[in-house]
Design a protein around this motif. Structure first.
Motif, PDB file in Angstrom:
ATOM      1  N   UNK A  10       0.721  -1.144  -0.135  1.00 12.39           N
ATOM      2  CA  UNK A  10      -0.143  -0.016  -0.041  1.00 12.39           C
ATOM      3  C   UNK A  10       0.960   1.331  -0.155  1.00 12.39           C
ATOM      4  N   UNK A  11       1.257   1.818  -1.102  1.00 10.04           N
ATOM      5  CA  UNK A  11       1.916   3.210  -1.283  1.00 10.04           C
ATOM      6  C   UNK A  11       1.046   4.245  -0.638  1.00 10.04           C
ATOM      7  N   UNK A  12      -0.181   4.188  -0.849  1.00  8.12           N
ATOM      8  CA  UNK A  12      -1.161   5.119  -0.254  1.00  8.12           C
ATOM      9  C   UNK A  12      -0.683   6.631  -1.007  1.00  8.12           C
ATOM     10  N   UNK A  13      -0.309   6.448  -2.408  1.00 11.36           N
ATOM     11  CA  UNK A  13       0.160   7.747  -3.026  1.00 11.36           C
ATOM     12  C   UNK A  13      -0.924   8.137  -4.071  1.00 11.36           C
ATOM     13  N   UNK A  14      -2.234   7.742  -4.001  1.00  8.60           N
ATOM     14  CA  UNK A  14      -3.144   8.272  -4.943  1.00  8.60           C
ATOM     15  C   UNK A  14      -3.291   9.617  -4.576  1.00  8.60           C
ATOM     16  N   UNK A  15      -3.478  10.491  -5.854  1.00  5.91           N
ATOM     17  CA  UNK A  15      -3.707  12.012  -5.492  1.00  5.91           C
ATOM     18  C   UNK A  15      -4.379  12.496  -6.868  1.00  5.91           C
ATOM     19  N   UNK A  16      -5.259  11.978  -7.196  1.00  2.00           N
ATOM     20  CA  UNK A  16      -6.176  12.288  -8.009  1.00  2.00           C
ATOM     21  C   UNK A  16      -7.246  13.340  -7.784  1.00  2.00           C
ATOM     22  N   UNK A 276     -19.471  20.341   8.598  1.00  2.00           N
ATOM     23  CA  UNK A 276     -19.237  19.039   9.227  1.00  2.00           C
ATOM     24  C   UNK A 276     -19.327  17.984   8.128  1.00  2.00           C
ATOM     25  N   UNK A 277     -20.178  18.243   7.118  1.00  2.00           N
ATOM     26  CA  UNK A 277     -20.466  17.024   6.120  1.00  2.00           C
ATOM     27  C   UNK A 277     -19.205  17.059   4.983  1.00  2.00           C
ATOM     28  N   UNK A 278     -18.783  18.349   4.763  1.00  2.00           N
ATOM     29  CA  UNK A 278     -17.684  18.450   3.958  1.00  2.00           C
ATOM     30  C   UNK A 278     -16.370  17.870   4.657  1.00  2.00           C
ATOM     31  N   UNK A 279     -16.279  17.926   5.862  1.00  2.00           N
ATOM     32  CA  UNK A 279     -14.918  17.307   6.474  1.00  2.00           C
ATOM     33  C   UNK A 279     -15.425  15.890   6.557  1.00  2.00           C
ATOM     34  N   UNK A 280     -16.317  15.325   6.592  1.00  2.00           N
ATOM     35  CA  UNK A 280     -16.647  13.797   6.433  1.00  2.00           C
ATOM     36  C   UNK A 280     -16.204  13.162   5.120  1.00  2.00           C
ATOM     37  N   UNK A 281     -16.698  14.187   4.226  1.00  2.00           N
ATOM     38  CA  UNK A 281     -16.533  13.523   2.707  1.00  2.00           C
ATOM     39  C   UNK A 281     -15.288  13.671   2.053  1.00  2.00           C
ATOM     40  N   UNK A 282     -14.656  14.909   2.438  1.00  2.00           N
ATOM     41  CA  UNK A 282     -13.456  15.005   1.669  1.00  2.00           C
ATOM     42  C   UNK A 282     -12.217  14.174   2.065  1.00  2.00           C
ATOM     43  N   UNK A 283     -11.806  13.552   1.274  1.00  2.00           N
ATOM     44  CA  UNK A 283     -10.490  12.559   1.792  1.00  2.00           C
ATOM     45  C   UNK A 283      -9.158  13.510   1.623  1.00  2.00           C
ATOM     46  N   UNK A 284      -8.997  14.367   3.012  1.00  2.00           N
ATOM     47  CA  UNK A 284      -8.056  15.505   2.725  1.00  2.00           C
ATOM     48  C   UNK A 284      -6.360  14.956   2.962  1.00  2.00           C
ATOM     49  N   UNK A 285      -6.323  13.646   3.158  1.00  2.00           N
ATOM     50  CA  UNK A 285      -5.053  13.105   3.298  1.00  2.00           C
ATOM     51  C   UNK A 285      -4.687  11.650   2.648  1.00  2.00           C
ATOM     52  N   UNK A 286      -3.696  11.215   2.675  1.00  2.00           N
ATOM     53  CA  UNK A 286      -3.314  10.024   2.028  1.00  2.00           C
ATOM     54  C   UNK A 286      -3.215   9.058   3.217  1.00  2.00           C
ATOM     55  N   UNK A 390       1.828  13.809   2.554  1.00  2.00           N
ATOM     56  CA  UNK A 390       0.877  12.732   2.684  1.00  2.00           C
ATOM     57  C   UNK A 390      -0.502  13.811   2.986  1.00  2.00           C
ATOM     58  N   UNK A 391      -0.564  15.091   2.292  1.00  2.00           N
ATOM     59  CA  UNK A 391      -1.561  15.965   2.453  1.00  2.00           C
ATOM     60  C   UNK A 391      -2.184  15.917   0.922  1.00  2.00           C
ATOM     61  N   UNK A 392      -3.707  16.153   0.829  1.00  2.00           N
ATOM     62  CA  UNK A 392      -4.211  16.363  -0.711  1.00  2.00           C
ATOM     63  C   UNK A 392      -4.568  17.720  -0.673  1.00  2.00           C
ATOM     64  N   UNK A 393      -4.254  18.596  -1.463  1.00  2.00           N
ATOM     65  CA  UNK A 393      -4.869  19.923  -1.664  1.00  2.00           C
ATOM     66  C   UNK A 393      -4.528  20.542  -2.840  1.00  2.00           C
ATOM     67  N   UNK A 394      -5.474  21.494  -3.431  1.00  2.00           N
ATOM     68  CA  UNK A 394      -5.002  22.149  -4.622  1.00  2.00           C
ATOM     69  C   UNK A 394      -3.794  23.233  -4.418  1.00  2.00           C
ATOM     70  N   UNK A 395      -2.961  23.223  -5.465  1.00  2.00           N
ATOM     71  CA  UNK A 395      -1.757  24.061  -5.292  1.00  2.00           C
ATOM     72  C   UNK A 395      -2.143  25.524  -5.835  1.00  2.00           C
ATOM     73  N   UNK A 396      -3.212  25.442  -6.686  1.00  2.00           N
ATOM     74  CA  UNK A 396      -3.792  27.024  -6.770  1.00  2.00           C
ATOM     75  C   UNK A 396      -5.229  26.727  -7.204  1.00  2.00           C
ATOM     76  N   UNK A 397      -5.832  27.891  -6.831  1.00  2.00           N
ATOM     77  CA  UNK A 397      -7.405  28.009  -7.274  1.00  2.00           C
ATOM     78  C   UNK A 397      -7.670  29.343  -7.970  1.00  2.00           C
TER      79      UNK A 397
END
Length: 401
Positions: A10-16, A276-286, A390-397
């Motif tokens: 399990x590399x846990x490197x998925x970041x799509x 609260x729902x957004x925090x539940x839903x979003x996979x914010x880390x790997x 280990x974190x997932x996030x947009x670099x620019x918006x």
């Protein structure tokens, strides 16, 4: 084949973007208690994915966080990020003592005082966004600087020192093997910095959070010098990392689904529940974080975990457990407040969660009010994402209004 007989790498490197890791989804569906190997560390570990099993591991005294100290445990980062004196690797009752003291720093009256500072920071940052003109980068103007600025304001860290501290925190979270020595150096330098700062605050307290923690008492008990040093260090790292990335992720989610942004603009009173729902839903880390060690044999979902085994839990999969949440892979802002696990669970539930929730509410209520016509300036598919920590996030918006 018996459950757990297959050992998965399990590399846990998925970041799509913010798509859910398909490997995690497969494990939670097909083998909720799995045997895994990870990129760093010795040997194998168990991965526990179901909500109730995760709750058991995080609350049952037969699973110990402190037992991982000194072990080269399976993990995602080349250098373990734990500090032996930190509360996040203690077990009750030792952690209970510290939690009681630290909780005093996050009492409602202190969080309200922090709200004023946070509102001031948000207003200043959005002034800068407006002055820059449309289009502009929301990451540059708000989601990246806000948490670091806020936690440094709350800790009363001089502005000139903040950039270097953020760099150290970032270095510790990188997943590349080449960064091991840099991570060790950053951890040592952060610790030395906070040892000096906390000693000064203990001698000359102000109205900042470090001073509040230095003076917090439970009878005659108070945090000792090492505990205070490590707690301040943990506050800086967790106080800016998680919130920063969730600010970016929630912004992206709302802007890539304009109907959600419009709903919150029209019904601002629903924002706390929506967050609260957004925090539940979003996979914010790997992947996973700090594991535990089984201190005796335990059976979870029919799988025997032996004494001495390393056990990881996934809060990401627990948040998507169909036995706990109806339509778990759907984002439903009308969902009754879910008991999500984004801030952890049990004796290691994040003590700073009230501060993070307040910061998110102030940021988005102000953003939506000041920029009601905010929208992405590029197609959502063109947003670039972080891939090397280990974190997932947009670099620019890029946004317009």
């Amino acid at each position: 084949m018996e459950p757990g007989a297959t050992v998965r790498t399990c590399p846990f490197d998925f970041a799509d973007g913010l798509e859910f890791d398909p490997q995690l989804k497969q494990l939670m569906t097909e083998e909720p208690v799995s045997r895994i190997r990870m990129p760093y560390g010795e040997g194998e570990a168990w991965l526990v994915t179901g909500y109730e099993d995760v709750r058991t591991v995080t609350t049952d005294r037969r699973f110990s966080r402190s037992a991982v100290v000194g072990l080269d445990y399976p993990r995602m980062t080349p250098e373990p990020i734990i500090q032996p004196e930190a509360i996040n690797v203690m077990d009750p009752p030792a952690s209970s003592r510290l939690r009681s003291l630290i909780a005093k720093g996050f009492a409602p009256q202190h969080v309200e005082r922090m709200r004023e500072r946070t509102q001031h920071v948000v207003d200043d940052l959005l002034d800068g966004l407006e002055a820059s003109g449309s289009p502009a980068d929301l990451v540059q103007h708000m989601t990246s600087p806000l948490p670091m600025t806020t936690i440094c304001e709350v800790l009363d860290i001089p502005e000139a020192e903040r950039k270097q501290l953020r760099s150290h925190a970032w270095t510790m979270m990188r997943i590349g093997a080449s960064g091991r020595e840099d991570a060790k150096r950053s951890k040592a330098e952060l610790r030395a910095y906070f040892a000096e700062l906390t000693a000064e605050r203990r001698a000359n307290p102000g109205d900042d959070l470090i001073s509040t923690l230095a003076q917090a008492r439970d009878g005659d008990d108070l945090l000792d010098d090492q505990e205070l040093t490590v707690m301040a260090m943990v506050l800086l790292i967790t106080g800016q990392d998680t919130t920063s990335y969730e600010l970016g992720n929630i912004s992206y989610t709302l802007l890539s689904r304009p109907e959600l942004f419009a709903r919150l603009r029209e019904r601002p009173d629903t924002l706390p529940q929506a967050i609260e729902e957004l925090l539940r839903f979003i996979p914010f880390r790997k992947g996973v974080g700090i594991p535990r060690v089984a201190t005796e044999d335990v059976v979870l979902s029919g799988v025997k975990i032996k004494a001495g085994d390393i056990v990881h839990v996934s809060y990401l999969t627990a948040n998507r457990d169909a036995e706990k949440f109806d339509r778990p892979h759907e984002l439903d802002l009308d969902r009754p407040k879910p008991a999500h696990m984004t801030f952890g669970w049990g004796s290691h539930h994040c003590l700073g969660a009230p501060l993070a929730a307040m910061e998110l509410q102030v940021a988005f209520s102000t953003l939506i009010k000041r920029f009601p016509g905010l929208k992405l300036a590029v197609p959502a598919s063109e947003v670039r994402w972080n891939t090397n920590s280990i974190w997932r996030y947009p670099l620019e918006l890029p946004v317009t209004w």
